[in-house]
Structure formats: C-alpha cells, structure tokens
Design an enzyme around this catalytic site. Structure first.
Site, PDB file in Angstrom:
ATOM      1  N   LYS A 200       0.641  -1.241   0.159  1.00  0.00           N
ATOM      2  CA  LYS A 200       0.036  -0.052  -0.016  1.00  0.00           C
ATOM      3  C   LYS A 200       0.992   1.101   0.093  1.00  0.00           C
ATOM      4  O   LYS A 200       1.454   1.459   0.956  1.00  0.00           O
ATOM      5  CB  LYS A 200      -0.888  -0.013   1.369  1.00  0.00           C
ATOM      6  CG  LYS A 200      -2.225   0.685   0.833  1.00  0.00           C
ATOM      7  CD  LYS A 200      -2.321   2.140   1.285  1.00  0.00           C
ATOM      8  CE  LYS A 200      -1.676   2.853   2.244  1.00  0.00           C
ATOM      9  NZ  LYS A 200      -1.731   4.363   1.882  1.00  0.00           N
ATOM     10  N   GLY A 253       6.857   5.294   8.263  1.00  0.00           N
ATOM     11  CA  GLY A 253       6.091   6.479   8.386  1.00  0.00           C
ATOM     12  C   GLY A 253       6.172   7.060   9.708  1.00  0.00           C
ATOM     13  O   GLY A 253       7.177   7.061  10.213  1.00  0.00           O
ATOM     14  N   SER A 254       5.264   7.640   9.970  1.00  0.00           N
ATOM     15  CA  SER A 254       5.242   8.705  11.350  1.00  0.00           C
ATOM     16  C   SER A 254       5.099   7.522  12.531  1.00  0.00           C
ATOM     17  O   SER A 254       4.578   6.555  12.452  1.00  0.00           O
ATOM     18  CB  SER A 254       4.070   9.597  11.326  1.00  0.00           C
ATOM     19  OG  SER A 254       2.824   8.740  11.245  1.00  0.00           O
ATOM     20  N   THR A 255       5.652   8.114  13.667  1.00  0.00           N
ATOM     21  CA  THR A 255       5.561   7.293  14.688  1.00  0.00           C
ATOM     22  C   THR A 255       4.269   7.136  15.316  1.00  0.00           C
ATOM     23  O   THR A 255       4.119   6.006  16.043  1.00  0.00           O
ATOM     24  CB  THR A 255       6.559   8.140  15.975  1.00  0.00           C
ATOM     25  OG1 THR A 255       8.098   8.254  15.477  1.00  0.00           O
ATOM     26  CG2 THR A 255       6.374   7.541  17.159  1.00  0.00           C
ATOM     27  N   GLU A 256       3.445   8.194  15.104  1.00  0.00           N
ATOM     28  CA  GLU A 256       2.008   8.240  15.439  1.00  0.00           C
ATOM     29  C   GLU A 256       1.381   7.039  14.752  1.00  0.00           C
ATOM     30  O   GLU A 256       0.690   6.293  15.421  1.00  0.00           O
ATOM     31  CB  GLU A 256       1.469   9.489  15.051  1.00  0.00           C
ATOM     32  CG  GLU A 256       0.332   9.965  15.324  1.00  0.00           C
ATOM     33  CD  GLU A 256      -0.646  10.932  14.492  1.00  0.00           C
ATOM     34  OE1 GLU A 256       0.207  11.525  13.803  1.00  0.00           O
ATOM     35  OE2 GLU A 256      -1.639  11.063  14.626  1.00  0.00           O
ATOM     36  N   GLY A 258       2.904   4.472  13.546  1.00  0.00           N
ATOM     37  CA  GLY A 258       3.477   3.257  13.931  1.00  0.00           C
ATOM     38  C   GLY A 258       3.052   2.599  15.116  1.00  0.00           C
ATOM     39  O   GLY A 258       2.749   1.601  15.298  1.00  0.00           O
ATOM     40  N   GLU A 275       9.780   1.521  10.761  1.00  0.00           N
ATOM     41  CA  GLU A 275      10.832   2.672  10.499  1.00  0.00           C
ATOM     42  C   GLU A 275      10.042   3.813  10.412  1.00  0.00           C
ATOM     43  O   GLU A 275       9.568   4.145   9.861  1.00  0.00           O
ATOM     44  CB  GLU A 275      11.485   2.241   9.221  1.00  0.00           C
ATOM     45  CG  GLU A 275      12.990   2.769   9.069  1.00  0.00           C
ATOM     46  CD  GLU A 275      12.817   4.178   8.491  1.00  0.00           C
ATOM     47  OE1 GLU A 275      12.752   5.027   9.257  1.00  0.00           O
ATOM     48  OE2 GLU A 275      12.929   4.206   7.213  1.00  0.00           O
ATOM     49  N   CYS A 309      13.750  10.709   6.570  1.00  0.00           N
ATOM     50  CA  CYS A 309      13.532  10.364   8.178  1.00  0.00           C
ATOM     51  C   CYS A 309      14.713  10.390   8.917  1.00  0.00           C
ATOM     52  O   CYS A 309      14.945  10.688  10.144  1.00  0.00           O
ATOM     53  CB  CYS A 309      13.153   8.968   8.265  1.00  0.00           C
ATOM     54  SG  CYS A 309      13.828   7.766   7.320  1.00  0.00           S
ATOM     55  N   GLU A 406       9.905  16.249  15.167  1.00  0.00           N
ATOM     56  CA  GLU A 406      10.222  16.101  13.672  1.00  0.00           C
ATOM     57  C   GLU A 406       9.532  17.100  12.951  1.00  0.00           C
ATOM     58  O   GLU A 406       8.234  17.083  13.173  1.00  0.00           O
ATOM     59  CB  GLU A 406      10.083  14.705  13.462  1.00  0.00           C
ATOM     60  CG  GLU A 406      10.328  14.443  11.685  1.00  0.00           C
ATOM     61  CD  GLU A 406      10.176  13.133  11.466  1.00  0.00           C
ATOM     62  OE1 GLU A 406       9.079  12.438  11.698  1.00  0.00           O
ATOM     63  OE2 GLU A 406      11.161  12.493  11.340  1.00  0.00           O
TER      64      GLU A 406
HETATM   65  P1  NAI Z   1       1.912   8.677   7.853  1.00  0.00           P
HETATM   66  O1  NAI Z   1       2.554   7.866   8.884  1.00  0.00           O
HETATM   67  O2  NAI Z   1       0.484   8.838   8.193  1.00  0.00           O
HETATM   68  O3  NAI Z   1       1.734   7.877   6.363  1.00  0.00           O
HETATM   69  C1  NAI Z   1       2.721   6.853   6.032  1.00  0.00           C
HETATM   70  C2  NAI Z   1       1.815   5.603   5.546  1.00  0.00           C
HETATM   71  O4  NAI Z   1       1.004   5.079   6.610  1.00  0.00           O
HETATM   72  C3  NAI Z   1       0.920   6.258   4.174  1.00  0.00           C
HETATM   73  O5  NAI Z   1       0.976   4.982   3.133  1.00  0.00           O
HETATM   74  C4  NAI Z   1      -0.341   6.075   4.836  1.00  0.00           C
HETATM   75  O6  NAI Z   1      -1.502   6.125   4.076  1.00  0.00           O
HETATM   76  C5  NAI Z   1      -0.038   5.034   6.147  1.00  0.00           C
HETATM   77  N1  NAI Z   1      -1.027   5.403   7.108  1.00  0.00           N
HETATM   78  C6  NAI Z   1      -1.720   6.496   7.528  1.00  0.00           C
HETATM   79  N2  NAI Z   1      -2.738   6.043   8.499  1.00  0.00           N
HETATM   80  C7  NAI Z   1      -2.733   4.903   8.774  1.00  0.00           C
HETATM   81  C8  NAI Z   1      -3.493   3.852   9.552  1.00  0.00           C
HETATM   82  N3  NAI Z   1      -4.109   4.287  10.480  1.00  0.00           N
HETATM   83  N4  NAI Z   1      -3.203   2.492   9.538  1.00  0.00           N
HETATM   84  C9  NAI Z   1      -2.321   2.047   8.398  1.00  0.00           C
HETATM   85  N5  NAI Z   1      -1.507   2.886   7.665  1.00  0.00           N
HETATM   86  C10 NAI Z   1      -1.880   4.125   7.653  1.00  0.00           C
HETATM   87  O7  NAI Z   1       2.506  10.071   7.374  1.00  0.00           O
HETATM   88  P2  NAI Z   1       2.277  11.289   6.945  1.00  0.00           P
HETATM   89  O8  NAI Z   1       0.946  11.646   7.368  1.00  0.00           O
HETATM   90  O9  NAI Z   1       2.246  11.115   5.516  1.00  0.00           O
HETATM   91  O10 NAI Z   1       3.251  12.230   7.365  1.00  0.00           O
HETATM   92  C11 NAI Z   1       3.186  12.688   8.867  1.00  0.00           C
HETATM   93  C12 NAI Z   1       4.471  12.836   9.365  1.00  0.00           C
HETATM   94  O11 NAI Z   1       5.199  11.617   9.409  1.00  0.00           O
HETATM   95  C13 NAI Z   1       5.589  13.749   8.668  1.00  0.00           C
HETATM   96  O12 NAI Z   1       5.440  15.043   8.773  1.00  0.00           O
HETATM   97  C14 NAI Z   1       6.889  12.934   9.042  1.00  0.00           C
HETATM   98  O13 NAI Z   1       7.026  13.788  10.389  1.00  0.00           O
HETATM   99  C15 NAI Z   1       6.541  11.602   9.536  1.00  0.00           C
HETATM  100  N6  NAI Z   1       7.195  10.714   8.195  1.00  0.00           N
HETATM  101  C16 NAI Z   1       7.873  10.071   8.477  1.00  0.00           C
HETATM  102  C17 NAI Z   1       8.509   9.304   7.533  1.00  0.00           C
HETATM  103  C18 NAI Z   1       9.736   8.519   7.517  1.00  0.00           C
HETATM  104  O14 NAI Z   1      10.373   8.103   6.620  1.00  0.00           O
HETATM  105  N7  NAI Z   1       9.903   7.754   8.752  1.00  0.00           N
HETATM  106  C19 NAI Z   1       7.836   9.124   5.883  1.00  0.00           C
HETATM  107  C20 NAI Z   1       6.743  10.063   5.973  1.00  0.00           C
HETATM  108  C21 NAI Z   1       6.198  10.890   7.204  1.00  0.00           C
END
Ligand code: NAI
Ligand code: MG
Length: 502
Positions: A200, A253-256, A258, A275, A309, A406
């Site tokens: 996804k 993705g985000s820690t939240e 995660g 990660e 990240c 972050e």
């Molecule tokens: P996010 O963590 O919401 O999105 C990443 C992935 O998770 C996307 O594919 C999204 O559709 C999916 N996702 C979102 N909510 C979900 C849920 N409840 N269950 C399962 N999958 C879900 O990140 P977002 O909102 O795009 O960015 C927010 C912040 O997160 C950024 O500002 C940054 O601080 C951090 N981030 C960190 C990344 C990293 O490489 N570690 C990458 C992207 C964002």
C-alpha cells in the site's frame, strides 16, 4: 519570488502516457477497479494541479489482495521456486527498472516534488541496488546444524537443524518521501525470502508502486506474489495492518501511525517492523575539516528538502567554530534554488503536499514565536506549489518545538556546545534514535563518541549515506527492527528447528 511551473512537456512520452492511464489496483495478476469504483487525484506538488488519478482501494480491496497473496503463498509456486530462479526474477525486475530509470525518476519527481536529478541519481539506482542485493540472498540462506544435549533424556541421541521458512503474507505500508526506494526496501527482502506481498503506497505518491507492479508483471512473477492497493491510510492502510490474513506488517512512516500499526497487529499477533521518525543530530567537532563539514551539514538537512527520516535536523557545533559553520550553512541555504522538481537547476523542490507545507510552515512560525532567530529562509514563497524556503534557526532552547519535534522539511536548528559530555547528552536528548553524524578528523574521539550515540546509524564525515548492505533502523521511538543488510531477508522468515531422534 515567483517559481516557474513544472514543465511536463520535458518528460519522456512514456511518462506522460503512464500519467494519462486510468490507474487500477493490481490484485491476483489482474488490473482491477476499486470495488467502490472510487478514485483519487494525484497532484503535482510544484503546482497543486492534478496530473493523474489512482483507484481508491478500501477494506474490500485489501481483502481481495490479501486473499490473492494467501493463495499465492499456499500454492507454494513462489516459496518452493528454486532459489536460483527466484533470484533471476528479482534480477529481471532490477534490469527492467534500470531500463526505465528515467521514467521511474520522472514519475517520482512529478508525484513527490523531489528533483528529477535526485530521483534518477539516488532513489532509483538505490532501489535497483536493493533488488540486486536481496536477489543475491535466496541461494545463500543458511540454517545451522546442531547436536542437542537434552539433559532429561540421558541415553537419547539427537540431531537438529534450522530452516528459514518465509513468514507468509506480508503487508507493506510505505510513505511518500522515497516512493520507489521504500517500495524496494520492503519488496526486495520479502520476495527474496519467499513471502507474498500486498503493498500500500502513500496516497500522496501512488504512481511508481503501480509502475513497479507493471514491471513485475513483465518480468514474469507468479500470479498473486505481488499485489498493489492504492488508497488512504485510515481505510486501506488500517485494513491491511489489522487483517487476520497478514502474517507480517512492515511499515515506514510517522511514529504516530507506527503506534496504530502495532495496536492493529495485536489481533493475530502479526510480526511488525517499523521504521519511524527521527530528529537526528549532526555534531561538528572543533577539529573538523570545515570544507567538508559545512556543505555536509547543509546537505544533511536539505537533501530531499528535509523530507528524510534520517535528516540531520539538529546541528551541534563546538562554540569555537559555531559562527563560522552557521554562516557557511546559512549562505548555502540562501543560495539554494527553490523550484519545480523537473527543472534541472532546482535544488529544493516543493513539499509533498499542502498539508506538509502548512505543517512545516507552522513549525517555522512556532520557532519564531518561541524566540528562536532565523538566519536563513523562514518564509514560504508565494504561488500555487507547496514550497518552503530552506531555513536555519539559532538561539534555540531544548524546550522549543522546532528542537524537539520532527519537522520533516528543510528546517535546521543549530546549537553551540562546550564539551563532549554536553553534546553527547544533548544529542541523545530525544525520543528518537534513527541516526547521527560526527564531523571530525580525530579518530579516537570519533570512535569514543559513536557507540555512545543512541542512534541506529552513525555517520562519520558524511550523512544520509544509505546502502543495501548497511542495516538501517532506529533506537527508541524511531522504530523496531532493521531494514537492508543480509538480515533484512531473514527478518521475513521464521526460524524453524527440526529435531530428530536418532
Ligand atoms: P503517515 O505515517 O500518516 O503515512 C505513512 C503511510 O501510512 C501512508 O501510506 C499512509 O497511507 C499510511 N497510514 C496512515 N494512517 C494509517 C493507519 N491508521 N493505518 C495504516 N496505515 C496508515 O505519515 P504522513 O501523514 O504522510 O506524514 C506525517 C509525518 O510523519 C511527517 O511530517 C513526518 O514527520 C513523518 N513521516 C516519516 C517518514 C519516515 O520516513 N519515517 C515518512 C513520512 C512521514
Ligand atoms: Mg498521516
């Protein structure tokens, strides 16, 4: 300052053809519409305009995809394929990616906003390398042979060995900052291990995951081994993370989110690799070669517009050279050309989305409100795209949001320090622990400091250097587990002990 439009006419005809396609989901070897028939807009972050549309998969589509991946796992075509043949298919996919590097790079640039030069020079070559690295592993996966003592069977003789058995159906959820590369980090080791996958991609950047599925189809992967469901996080992502038919979720993705992934995994106790975020320190020691450290510290934060990240977002400089380093980094920041990703002169492209731009902008405003001083940038250019000017803050305090949280944009906070104990305590004063860098020529100090840094990767005189051979992942709230390296494949296996009474 007015920023030029992204000029799509400079792209390959095949790129534009792909954008114009009516995108579907890739499930069980078929291209299918979402069950609801819904689709969502794919925007060019340099303009905010729609460049394509993707199918909006939801729980019903995730169910179909997981069922397909389950059948493909159970029919054993993939997991029982000769390792050498599985390797050949992974290499074939890497070959196709190499042939289409320009298209993949243009799609990632248009989708994410990153410069086409970085996409074509870093993202896609690293993704290809990841497939090639992991392709080398299936034929070398080894268990061990053991002679158990079994104290409660004094006369018994036993022989035992271990197997690496693929964990099963993998749900891979990835973000938008490195769309092709992070797809590779998930797909390559999972497929090498013999798992089947439902991927996804992020709703902001669905294009190259679909393109990779086309290439996998062309390469001849067995039906159902790779499935791609585009859609939103709270629907498709959440359904995948909680699905009882998924054996392992690998998430970046985000820690939240995660944390939500972990909670969703409790139903069937699926395995989880995470990660997550970071707030990584870059530490400049007084003896550093400033010709390397100054551009290095700038690149640590501004690479990929800070949407990395492991970005070096906290800069600690010894007080004896603080003014010199900050002046140098600020000068680089001010000179960077902000523009659309397809313009070859651009150094800082747009943030991926309006939401991300507003998020980064609000952090900049919070820094000003809390009393930090802007020495470069601090503004958002006018116009339709999601741009933020590269920004450097000084006169910060540890309690400021810009120092502790972050930001995920081109925003650096810089702090002077007096001695090593002080900088070590400050560098480790974070909920995150993804990476750190040390800039110095003093070998003894470097290797004294490195193991004391609570970070999954420590770079020395470099930052943001990633490689398929190097384990990558976080301490503390930056994640669980490691990606890349040989162990990335075994992370998609269960270790099985076979014990034989002789
Ligand atoms: P996010 O963590 O919401 O999105 C990443 C992935 O998770 C996307 O594919 C999204 O559709 C999916 N996702 C979102 N909510 C979900 C849920 N409840 N269950 C399962 N999958 C879900 O990140 P977002 O909102 O795009 O960015 C927010 C912040 O997160 C950024 O500002 C940054 O601080 C951090 N981030 C960190 C990344 C990293 O490489 N570690 C990458 C992207 C964002
Ligand atoms: Mg989110």
């Amino acid at each position: 300052m007015t920023i030029a439009m992204n000029d799509l006419s400079t792209t390959r005809p095949a790129t534009r053809e792909f954008l114009a396609q009516e995108h579907r989901l890739y499930i069980d070897g078929e291209w299918v519409a979402a069950e609801t028939g819904k689709s969502f807009a794919v925007l060019d972050p340099a303009t905010g305009e729609q460049v394509s549309r993707a199918a909006e998969g939801e729980a019903a589509d995730i169910n179909r995809a997981v069922d397909a991946a389950r059948r493909a796992f159970e029919n054993r075509a993939w997991q029982d394929m000769k390792p050498a043949l599985r390797e050949r298919l992974l290499h074939r996919l890497a070959d196709l990616m190499e042939e289409r590097t320009d298209i993949l790079a243009e799609l990632d640039s248009i989708d994410n906003g990153k410069t086409v030069g970085i996409a074509g020079g870093v993202d896609i070559p690293c993704a290809i390398d990841c497939f090639r690295f992991m392709a080398g592993i299936p034929s070398k996966l080894q268990g061990s042979t053991l002679k158990p003592s079994v104290p409660f069977m004094p006369d018994g003789k036993f022989f035992a060995y271990t197997n690496h058995v693929p964990v099963g159906v993998v749900g891979a959820i990835i973000p938008w900052n490195f769309p092709t590369l992070l797809a590779a980090w998930k797909l390559a080791p999972a497929l090498a291990a013999g798992c089947t996958v439902v991927l996804k991609p992020a709703e902001e950047t669905p294009l190259t995951a679909l393109y990779l599925a086309q290439l996998a189809e062309e390469a001849g992967f067995p039906t159902g081994v790779l499935n791609v469901v585009t859609g939103f996080g709270h629907t498709a992502g959440a359904a995948l993370a909680s699905h009882p038919g998924v054996d392992k979720v690998t998430f970046t993705g985000s820690t939240e989110v995660g944390r939500l992934i972990l909670q969703a995994a409790t139903g069937n106790l699926k395995k989880v690799t995470l990660e997550l975020g970071g707030k990584s320190p870059a530490i400049v020691l007084p003896d550093a070669d400033m010709d390397i450290a100054i551009p290095g510290a700038a690149s640590a934060i501004f690479f990929n517009h800070g949407q990395t990240c492991c970005a070096g977002s906290r800069l600690y400089v010894h007080k004896s050279c603080f003014d010199q380093v900050i002046a140098g980094v600020a000068e680089i920041a001010k000179a960077m050309k902000v523009g659309p990703g397809l313009d070859p002169l651009t150094e800082i492209g747009p943030m991926v989305s309006r939401v991300q731009q507003e998020r980064v902008h609000s952090y900049i405003e919070s820094g000003k409100e809390q009393g930090a001083e802007v020495v470069a940038g601090g503004t958002v250019p006018q116009g339709g795209g999601y741009f933020v000017n590269p920004t450097v803050f000084v006169n910060t305090r540890p309690d400021m949001r810009i120092v502790s949280e972050e930001i995920f944009g081109p925003v650096l906070v810089a702090m002077p320090y007096s001695d090593l104990d002080e900088v070590l305590a400050e560098a480790n004063n974070s909920d995150y622990g993804l990476s750190a860098s040390i800039w110095s020529r003093d070998v003894a100090t470097i290797h004294t400091l490195a193991p004391k840094l609570r970070a999954g990767t420590v770079w020395v005189n470099c930052h943001n250097i990633i490689d398929a051979a190097l384990p990558f992942g976080g301490f503390k709230q930056s994640g669980w587990g490691r990606e890349n390296g040989v162990d990335a494949v075994t992370a998609f296996t269960e270790t099985q002990a076979v014990c034989v009474a002789l």
